[in-house]
Design a protein around this motif. Sequence first.
Motif, PDB file in Angstrom:
ATOM      1  N   PHE A 105       3.182 -31.438  13.145  1.00 18.86           N
ATOM      2  CA  PHE A 105       2.951 -32.806  13.641  1.00 18.86           C
ATOM      3  C   PHE A 105       4.113 -33.722  13.263  1.00 18.86           C
ATOM      4  CE2 PHE A 105       0.141 -31.094  10.422  1.00 18.86           C
ATOM      5  CZ  PHE A 105       0.400 -31.828   9.283  1.00 18.86           C
ATOM      6  N   GLU A 135      11.507 -36.380  12.526  1.00 17.08           N
ATOM      7  CA  GLU A 135      11.029 -36.385  11.147  1.00 17.08           C
ATOM      8  C   GLU A 135       9.721 -35.621  11.027  1.00 17.08           C
ATOM      9  OE1 GLU A 135      10.496 -40.198   9.438  1.00 17.08           O
ATOM     10  OE2 GLU A 135      12.593 -40.770   9.707  1.00 17.08           O
ATOM     11  N   ASN A 136       9.401 -35.309   9.799  1.00 18.14           N
ATOM     12  CA  ASN A 136       8.210 -34.529   9.511  1.00 18.14           C
ATOM     13  C   ASN A 136       7.498 -35.143   8.312  1.00 18.14           C
ATOM     14  OD1 ASN A 136       6.587 -32.335   9.988  1.00 18.14           O
ATOM     15  ND2 ASN A 136       7.756 -30.954   8.668  1.00 18.14           N
ATOM     16  N   PRO A 137       7.167 -36.460   8.410  1.00 15.05           N
ATOM     17  CA  PRO A 137       6.750 -37.176   7.204  1.00 15.05           C
ATOM     18  C   PRO A 137       5.460 -36.655   6.602  1.00 15.05           C
ATOM     19  CG  PRO A 137       6.339 -38.517   9.141  1.00 15.05           C
ATOM     20  CD  PRO A 137       7.120 -37.327   9.598  1.00 15.05           C
ATOM     21  N   GLU A 138       4.606 -36.034   7.406  1.00 18.13           N
ATOM     22  CA  GLU A 138       3.308 -35.588   6.886  1.00 18.13           C
ATOM     23  C   GLU A 138       3.311 -34.110   6.532  1.00 18.13           C
ATOM     24  OE1 GLU A 138       0.407 -37.743   7.182  1.00 18.13           O
ATOM     25  OE2 GLU A 138       1.391 -39.412   8.185  1.00 18.13           O
ATOM     26  N   HIS A 151       7.544 -46.620   9.362  1.00 10.89           N
ATOM     27  CA  HIS A 151       6.450 -45.989   8.630  1.00 10.89           C
ATOM     28  C   HIS A 151       5.355 -47.008   8.308  1.00 10.89           C
ATOM     29  CE1 HIS A 151       8.654 -42.273   8.502  1.00 10.89           C
ATOM     30  NE2 HIS A 151       9.715 -42.915   8.080  1.00 10.89           N
TER      31      HIS A 151
END
Lengths: 416, 416
Positions: free
Chosen positions: B256, B219-222, B25
Amino acid sequence: MKTDLNTLMQEKNLDALIILGDAEHNPPMYYQTGGGHISAATLIQKVGQPPVLYCNDMEREEAARTGLEVVLYSKYSFHELVKKAHGDMTLFGALRLQLILNDHGLSEGRLGIYGVIDLGFGFGMLSHLQELMPGITLVGEASQDSVIFKAMETKDEAEVERIRKMGKVTTEVVGLVKDFLTSREVDGEENLLEEDGSLLTIGSVKARINLWLAERGVENPEGTIFAIGRDAGVPHSVGRPEDKVCLGKTIIFDIFPCEAGGGYFFDFTRTWCLGYAAPEAQALYDQVIGAYDLVLENMEANVPFKTYQKLVCDYFEECGHQTPITDEAPKEGYVHSLGHGVGINVHERPFSGIYTTDDHMIRPGVVVTLEPGLYYPDKGMGARVEDTFWVRPDGQMELLGSFPYDLVLDMKKWKK
Amino acid sequence: MKTDLNTLMQEKNLDALIILGDAEHNPPMYYQTGGGHISAATLIQKVGQPPVLYCNDMEREEAARTGLEVVLYSKYSFHELVKKAHGDMTLFGALRLQLILNDHGLSEGRLGIYGVIDLGFGFGMLSHLQELMPGITLVGEASQDSVIFKAMETKDEAEVERIRKMGKVTTEVVGLVKDFLTSREVDGEENLLEEDGSLLTIGSVKARINLWLAERGVENPEGTIFAIGRDAGVPHSVGRPEDKVCLGKTIIFDIFPCEAGGGYFFDFTRTWCLGYAAPEAQALYDQVIGAYDLVLENMEANVPFKTYQKLVCDYFEECGHQTPITDEAPKEGYVHSLGHGVGINVHERPFSGIYTTDDHMIRPGVVVTLEPGLYYPDKGMGARVEDTFWVRPDGQMELLGSFPYDLVLDMKKWKK
């Protein structure tokens, strides 16, 4: 607590805070906004006044949900500022920030700088800003010593309730992992098997952990430690995905998920041996539990956290292990510190290292981990136990998220 | 590409790069290390030489897996440096970095600064470092103009293959969402229902999206944009979790995700109306598709990206909409730019805004989104279509991740 922020600012003679960056996965901005899909924002907070949030026009609705006063960046002409900056975006950022600060009457004074952002941009922009505004002093505090992290250090009941919920989710998932592992078939070489008869790997266990966390609507931005054998003997080794899961070896399972969007974390560790444990591993584990119990028996509010780190070091040294007191960076034995605060950061104040200052204290309101451990990579073993506690306003320690402490997990379909 | 980095450094007269922060990240550090559970690391890369990674002893095994030369921080006495710094951790960081730089013979020269870290610490530390080492010049570049982001801008086949895989996962999940929505029962007020007969909410749809992504190990961090009606008319409104999902209104679904650990992203949007669309929404959508087709027909390699932004603005203005050409920050109409690069950052070079420089170009190797959209919040509607393309070495556009473009999704259990 957030209500301490003003006093903390006054103690450091700060006239205002400038927080930069996104609202999520950016602890200072999350703390002041509550998160949301808001990127590259600027928050100005003058001493004694509520914060004002600047953001891109496209994110105005998300910003409005923070409940803060919102000003849109379009107040300042992007085109004109870029032109004035000759396309240098660090200068552009400084010119816009100068206009914002002037609008707050902040053409002089001491301004604290916060936020997790790209350092190249941040450093370049602040260097320009300092030249543009010679009357201001920009103060870059080390995060753990900063006014915001000091405010974060103590939690109110509403924050603790969020951490409690994360503790519930975490221990539920740990229980699912335990049930899954102990229900496996085992082959002749004591390796665990998947349903289809193939070898169970750490990668496969971790994929399940991520799935079970996602099902509960939480995130796992920092990953999970699930390390077996030699890797369990290296505290921050996360475990190799291709490694097999087998009986008898120590497994360190350290899980630290957070609320979606980069909110409050939980932090939890157990050490397991599937089926059976070697006597040496059991003895190591018993010493770790001995240290854990010793700390819990002695822990009191308003004592520096490192007092208990020293207590654990003394205990482990009596047991014959290296510790950070005798060796600054021991490669085996007790190689880390006792615990740390947990909140919007997985690691935050107070810290327990022997070189921390006395203000890292077990004061009422803190949420801290206790996590003694012992590591012998060359013997292929390690042991750590970690729980998270809230020190309540009355000074009592409240365990957030409980789970049994058995080292050996009996396998349902296998007997020694 | 990474192989361009040396030339880019020479063009900017940089003697070395200093990258700070975690391996995950944190795009610059991820790019040079490949990720891993390595926190608060320092990477030094002298021009023409391979990078050297400094990290905490506890993370030595994770660091070794990067394949880079690794030096442990314990080479420099933590205790002595903290003492010398009188406990000021920004000064501590500067003193240690000074020792590291001296070990690389970097007591003078131009040093570029990179990495996503806490700005307070970073700014404070670099300010001290500049005082300690008057012979060095610290260069803070705006991230998108920096040598690392310029290197990232073009991708090799191995990187594109990772983005392709993310495209496959993304479109699979979009297909699952479509199947899930179109299989719902509908109540008398045209609201979609859960299995148990309760109202289906956006929060519930998003929980499923997160689950389906987690099942695929990404992952879907945003987060995800799933915005309906009025919210679909505000481009970055992510959708309110408590909002109902109903027939007929425009839904903007922008997803995204990225590889686990903060790796390569994909970026994808569709606009849907469940059951039926109002003629006005269909007309809006058709214009968006018109713009998308127009760009694809005209797109050529080695042309500035903003050329196509202008093409779309002209087209939308002919259709009677506001655009960024006539109004710097329009509140309705076409309110953003055409697309952006995608890689380890969800938004990276090249950018397409009308004020970008000509070097933001559709050059071979870039991976870019095309995402025209039209927004009318006060009419309760918006439309955007977004695909991600690789510009291959031969200049041809390759669509990464395909999915049908139907606006109206027929409901299996409902007829108008």
